[in-house]
Design an enzyme around this catalytic site. Structure first.
Site, short mmCIF file in Angstrom:
data_model
loop_
_atom_site.label_atom_id
_atom_site.label_comp_id
_atom_site.label_asym_id
_atom_site.label_seq_id
_atom_site.Cartn_x
_atom_site.Cartn_y
_atom_site.Cartn_z
N TYR A 171 41.41 39.76 37.30
CA TYR A 171 41.41 38.30 37.42
C TYR A 171 39.99 37.78 37.60
O TYR A 171 39.57 36.85 36.91
CB TYR A 171 42.31 37.86 38.58
CG TYR A 171 42.45 36.37 38.70
CD1 TYR A 171 43.24 35.66 37.81
CD2 TYR A 171 41.80 35.67 39.70
CE1 TYR A 171 43.37 34.29 37.90
CE2 TYR A 171 41.92 34.29 39.81
CZ TYR A 171 42.72 33.61 38.91
OH TYR A 171 42.84 32.24 39.01
N LYS B 143 37.89 35.50 34.96
CA LYS B 143 37.41 34.18 35.36
C LYS B 143 35.89 34.08 35.27
O LYS B 143 35.34 33.07 34.85
CB LYS B 143 37.91 33.81 36.76
CG LYS B 143 39.40 33.54 36.81
CD LYS B 143 39.77 32.37 35.90
CE LYS B 143 41.23 32.01 36.01
NZ LYS B 143 41.56 30.80 35.22
#
Length: 131
Positions: free
Chosen positions: A67, A71
């Protein structure tokens, strides 16, 4: 998208298929939407692209390797898109929402260390309550 592809685990235990899913949804999804929107914007010589990232696009968190990597990549991709299209009348920016005070965040921030980290993330302000 966050809920449907989110997975937490140490890097050495992180399943490759979960890594691919998270990066496909967040990073590849951002790329594909931008790739297909740009030609029309370039033709009309104007456009605005706004990508929604996360505080994790700048501040990593343990056990969230895919994640956070996606990002961070999304933030970098946004900057490249902005640079490549600045003279074509197109802007590209990222919104990076921070934490919102929910039951999940309250449980996570029960220790002093966690509270300090979240407060530092929010530059000393208290987390907002959702409306």
């Amino acid at each position: 998208m966050f809920v449907s592809c989110f997975h937490r685990s140490p890097i050495e235990d992180f399943p490759v298929e979960k890594w691919d899913l998270v990066n496909d949804v967040i990073l590849k999804g951002t790329f594909l939407l931008t790739k297909h929107a740009l030609p029309a914007m370039q033709k009309q010589k104007k456009g605005r692209i706004i990508n929604i990232s996360s505080a994790h696009g700048r501040i990593p968190d343990a056990y969230k390797s895919a994640y956070c990597a996606a990002k961070f990549g999304q933030v970098g991709f946004t900057k490249v898109t902005a640079l490549e299209n600045a003279l074509k009348g197109i802007t590209c920016n990222t919104i990076e929402p921070g934490p919102v005070r929910t039951e999940l965040i309250d449980r996570k921030t029960t220790t002093k260390t966690c509270r300090t980290r979240w407060n530092n993330c929010r530059r000393g302000s208290k987390l907002p309550h959702p409306r």
